[in-house]
Design a protein around this motif. Structure first.
Motif, PDB file in Angstrom:
ATOM      1  N   TYR A 103      39.640  47.266  47.192  1.00 14.58           N
ATOM      2  CA  TYR A 103      38.331  47.793  47.722  1.00 14.58           C
ATOM      3  C   TYR A 103      37.267  47.284  46.553  1.00 14.58           C
ATOM      4  CZ  TYR A 103      35.063  51.147  49.578  1.00 14.58           C
ATOM      5  OH  TYR A 103      33.919  51.779  50.242  1.00 14.58           O
ATOM      6  N   GLY A 104      36.303  46.493  47.107  1.00 15.25           N
ATOM      7  CA  GLY A 104      35.321  46.006  46.152  1.00 15.25           C
ATOM      8  C   GLY A 104      34.630  44.517  46.668  1.00 15.25           C
ATOM      9  N   ILE A 105      33.562  44.262  46.012  1.00 22.77           N
ATOM     10  CA  ILE A 105      32.875  43.042  46.260  1.00 22.77           C
ATOM     11  C   ILE A 105      33.302  41.917  45.395  1.00 22.77           C
ATOM     12  CG2 ILE A 105      30.687  41.920  46.159  1.00 22.77           C
ATOM     13  CD1 ILE A 105      29.389  44.443  47.367  1.00 22.77           C
ATOM     14  N   TYR A 106      33.573  40.796  45.910  1.00 22.50           N
ATOM     15  CA  TYR A 106      34.137  39.543  44.924  1.00 22.50           C
ATOM     16  C   TYR A 106      33.160  38.342  45.170  1.00 22.50           C
ATOM     17  CZ  TYR A 106      38.351  42.634  44.934  1.00 22.50           C
ATOM     18  OH  TYR A 106      39.352  43.292  44.916  1.00 22.50           O
ATOM     19  N   GLU A 107      33.209  37.632  44.183  1.00 25.93           N
ATOM     20  CA  GLU A 107      32.495  36.477  44.179  1.00 25.93           C
ATOM     21  C   GLU A 107      33.223  35.227  44.799  1.00 25.93           C
ATOM     22  OE1 GLU A 107      31.104  35.910  40.246  1.00 25.93           O
ATOM     23  OE2 GLU A 107      29.904  34.006  41.024  1.00 25.93           O
ATOM     24  N   THR A 108      32.473  34.646  45.571  1.00 26.56           N
ATOM     25  CA  THR A 108      33.124  33.364  46.203  1.00 26.56           C
ATOM     26  C   THR A 108      32.566  32.105  45.797  1.00 26.56           C
ATOM     27  OG1 THR A 108      31.819  33.458  48.258  1.00 26.56           O
ATOM     28  CG2 THR A 108      33.461  34.693  48.324  1.00 26.56           C
ATOM     29  N   GLU A 109      32.814  30.965  46.375  1.00 29.08           N
ATOM     30  CA  GLU A 109      32.185  29.609  45.760  1.00 29.08           C
ATOM     31  C   GLU A 109      30.833  29.455  46.048  1.00 29.08           C
ATOM     32  OE1 GLU A 109      35.111  26.063  46.616  1.00 29.08           O
ATOM     33  OE2 GLU A 109      33.398  25.662  48.068  1.00 29.08           O
ATOM     34  N   ASP A 110      30.368  30.240  47.321  1.00 32.64           N
ATOM     35  CA  ASP A 110      29.049  30.004  47.627  1.00 32.64           C
ATOM     36  C   ASP A 110      28.164  31.505  47.702  1.00 32.64           C
ATOM     37  OD1 ASP A 110      30.219  30.755  49.953  1.00 32.64           O
ATOM     38  OD2 ASP A 110      29.038  29.676  51.119  1.00 32.64           O
ATOM     39  N   GLY A 111      28.832  32.555  47.373  1.00 33.42           N
ATOM     40  CA  GLY A 111      28.198  33.874  47.568  1.00 33.42           C
ATOM     41  C   GLY A 111      29.098  35.040  46.895  1.00 33.42           C
ATOM     42  N   TYR A 112      29.166  35.927  48.257  1.00 32.94           N
ATOM     43  CA  TYR A 112      29.999  37.205  47.956  1.00 32.94           C
ATOM     44  C   TYR A 112      30.881  37.721  49.138  1.00 32.94           C
ATOM     45  CZ  TYR A 112      27.086  37.551  43.666  1.00 32.94           C
ATOM     46  OH  TYR A 112      26.494  37.119  42.571  1.00 32.94           O
ATOM     47  N   ILE A 113      31.942  38.347  48.920  1.00 30.89           N
ATOM     48  CA  ILE A 113      32.688  38.663  49.999  1.00 30.89           C
ATOM     49  C   ILE A 113      32.920  40.197  49.745  1.00 30.89           C
ATOM     50  CG2 ILE A 113      34.735  37.886  49.346  1.00 30.89           C
ATOM     51  CD1 ILE A 113      35.562  37.793  52.167  1.00 30.89           C
ATOM     52  N   ALA A 114      33.008  41.178  50.711  1.00 31.33           N
ATOM     53  CA  ALA A 114      33.323  42.515  50.500  1.00 31.33           C
ATOM     54  C   ALA A 114      34.709  42.761  51.197  1.00 31.33           C
ATOM     55  CB  ALA A 114      32.543  43.588  51.147  1.00 31.33           C
ATOM     56  N   LEU A 115      35.571  43.324  50.539  1.00 28.93           N
ATOM     57  CA  LEU A 115      36.984  43.638  51.002  1.00 28.93           C
ATOM     58  C   LEU A 115      37.076  45.302  51.000  1.00 28.93           C
ATOM     59  CD1 LEU A 115      39.360  41.263  49.283  1.00 28.93           C
ATOM     60  CD2 LEU A 115      38.190  40.828  51.520  1.00 28.93           C
ATOM     61  N   ALA A 116      37.595  45.832  52.239  1.00 32.43           N
ATOM     62  CA  ALA A 116      37.403  47.287  52.318  1.00 32.43           C
ATOM     63  C   ALA A 116      39.060  47.460  52.061  1.00 32.43           C
ATOM     64  CB  ALA A 116      37.046  47.736  53.523  1.00 32.43           C
ATOM     65  N   MET A 117      39.450  48.694  52.290  1.00 31.97           N
ATOM     66  CA  MET A 117      40.944  49.102  52.023  1.00 31.97           C
ATOM     67  C   MET A 117      41.764  48.245  53.145  1.00 31.97           C
ATOM     68  SD  MET A 117      38.898  51.495  53.264  1.00 31.97           S
ATOM     69  CE  MET A 117      38.507  52.726  54.170  1.00 31.97           C
ATOM     70  N   GLY A 118      42.761  47.983  52.770  1.00 34.70           N
ATOM     71  CA  GLY A 118      43.527  47.168  53.629  1.00 34.70           C
ATOM     72  C   GLY A 118      44.930  46.905  52.984  1.00 34.70           C
ATOM     73  N   SER A 119      45.943  46.290  53.815  1.00 38.31           N
ATOM     74  CA  SER A 119      47.356  46.120  53.015  1.00 38.31           C
ATOM     75  C   SER A 119      47.382  45.004  52.135  1.00 38.31           C
ATOM     76  CB  SER A 119      48.425  45.942  54.379  1.00 38.31           C
ATOM     77  OG  SER A 119      49.257  45.041  54.231  1.00 38.31           O
ATOM     78  N   LEU A 120      47.881  45.235  51.081  1.00 45.55           N
ATOM     79  CA  LEU A 120      48.065  44.163  50.035  1.00 45.55           C
ATOM     80  C   LEU A 120      49.019  42.987  50.686  1.00 45.55           C
ATOM     81  CD1 LEU A 120      48.316  46.183  46.684  1.00 45.55           C
ATOM     82  CD2 LEU A 120      46.325  44.959  47.594  1.00 45.55           C
TER      83      LEU A 120
END
Ligand SMILES: CC(C)(COP(=O)(O)OP(=O)(O)OC[C@H]1O[C@@H](n2cnc3c(N)ncnc32)[C@H](O)[C@@H]1OP(=O)(O)O)[C@@H](O)C(=O)NCCC(=O)NCCSC(=O)C(=O)O
Length: 386
Positions: A240-257
């Motif tokens: 859960y959280g927001i991550y940096e990518t090569e050109d911006g950001y991506i948000a990942l919600a809860m999900g299976s590892l």
């Protein structure tokens, strides 16, 4: 569709919490008359930079006060007070958000008003309530975010507490006011009795955190402290959280590892236990995911993750969100024209009923624009003289 057709609302309130409640009632079809101090009006009219105005009024004031008429009257002037009482006798709802005691001093508190209008639904929002050691403190959004734990919980580890940059508590309190008012109106339809609706900014801010606070209180206070919740949710584990990518950001919600590891080709993720490690080793797991996500673009990762329906999204600025096809499909904008030939585009009402979007076509009012019209239409001078 005017669901609240025939309901007359008097909005004595200022800034955001009260006015946003009255705006929503206007969206739903009520007639809303905003009662303002002669000369200056709602202090929100002036709260902005010089270039963010239309005429003399701030754009934020005009956005929050769409759907209303403006009526100037001085509560402290005996003649104006008679007119106001004549107006209040006709009203279904009255809203105020001054400091505790202000309306009592002006003879317009619920106890007084309900004597001449027993059916009135009187709604008041204060910072911390009418009693208690904080009752005289200013009820302002940032201060409430700070005192309620919201700013503390929202901060990043090792950094100072961080409030939300928008007045989230005021807006949320406004929603509670609407809920309270509508509930009393429903009861009134059966009993003819009005009532007093009281909302505090503090309780609204606490209600926003109810899941976390309730869990904290009930599990021996073993809940997270802010320092360990960098860019995360106190009750949800990695990723859960927001991550940096090569050109911006991506948000990942809860999900299976396991699924995430497979899709992103991070073998190490399968070593972590979903039910335990996702929480207790949250930061460690998130660092592994962050390293991988930096190596590709946001669109690339979204395509991969969405191929299996993994819950993720791009992270938009207002600019990108407003230009997106998804936003356009919501049909959520409205443009108002003003007498000085300027216009203003605002968002509209987020509620649709039977497929019809609620909202008002009335632009935010100029100060006192409707005073004389309302006095004549409702014969307030004649009634005040009786
Ligand atoms: C926001 C406040 C701190 C502002 O406090 P103050 O500046 O001290 O003003 P008050 O509200 O207490 O009182 C307003 C004064 O204006 C007077 N007043 C107001 N309207 C009239 C009219 N029509 N006629 C005559 N006098 C008037 C009123 O009688 C009071 O004067 P006197 O009779 O002489 O006392 C407080 O109102 C408050 O705590 N409100 C409760 C919570 C709330 O909704 N806050 C708004 C959040 S907005 C926000 O957080 C944000 O935008 O960010």
């Amino acid at each position: 569709m005017k669901l609240l057709d025939g309901i007359l609302v008097l909005d004595f309130s200022q800034y955001l919490a009260g006015p946003s409640c009255a705006m929503r009632l206007a969206d739903m079809g009520a007639r809303v008359i905003k009662v303002e101090r002669p000369g200056s009006g709602d202090s929100g009219r002036k709260m902005t930079l010089e270039n963010l105005t239309i005429g003399k009024d701030s754009m934020n004031f005009l956005a929050i006060n769409r759907g209303k008429e403006s009526f100037c009257a001085n509560m402290k002037d005996p003649e104006d007070l008679k007119i106001l009482k004549a107006l209040i006798k006709k009203a279904d709802v009255m809203i105020e958000n001054f400091r505790p005691g202000v309306m009592k001093k002006n003879g317009l508190d619920y106890e007084s008003v309900s004597q001449w209008n027993p059916g009135i639904v009187y709604a008041t929002v204060t910072g911390y309530g009418k009693e208690g050691p904080w009752k005289t403190k200013p009820g302002q959004d940032l201060l409430i975010q700070s005192m309620s734990g919201l700013a503390w919980m929202n901060g990043n580890g090792g950094e100072p507490p961080a409030p939300f940059g928008l007045s989230v508590v005021d807006s949320y309190a406004g929603v509670h006011m609407v809920e309270g008012i509508l509930s009393v109106l429903v009861r009134r339809a059966k009993t003819k009795r009005g009532g007093l609706v009281e909302v505090t900014l503090m309780e609204s801010a606490l209600d926003m955190q109810f899941e976390g606070i309730s869990t904290y209180l009930s599990n021996g206070h073993h809940l997270p402290v802010r320092a360990s919740y960098n860019n995360a949710h106190p009750l949800l584990g990695a990723p859960y959280g927001i991550y940096e990518t090569e050109d911006g950001y991506i948000a990942l919600a809860m999900g299976s590892l396991e699924q995430l590891g497979r899709l992103l080709e991070i073998d190490r993720l399968s070593e972590y236990d979903q039910d335990k490690d996702a929480f207790v080793k949250r930061d460690e797991i998130k660092l592994i995911i962050a390293d991988k996500l930096k190596t590709g673009t946001t669109a690339h990762w979204i395509e991969i993750l969405e191929s299996e329906g993994y819950w993720c999204s791009d992270v938009y600025s207002w600019e990108r969100m407003l230009e997106s096809e998804g936003f356009k499909a919501l049909n959520f904008l409205q443009t108002f024209d003003f007498p000085n030939n300027e216009s203003m585009t605002t968002t509209t009402c987020p509620i649709s009923v039977n497929g019809v979007k609620m909202g008002s076509s009335l632009r935010g009012p100029l100060l006192g624009e409707h005073t004389e019209k309302i006095i004549e239409e409702m014969k307030l001078r004649e009634e005040a003289a009786d």
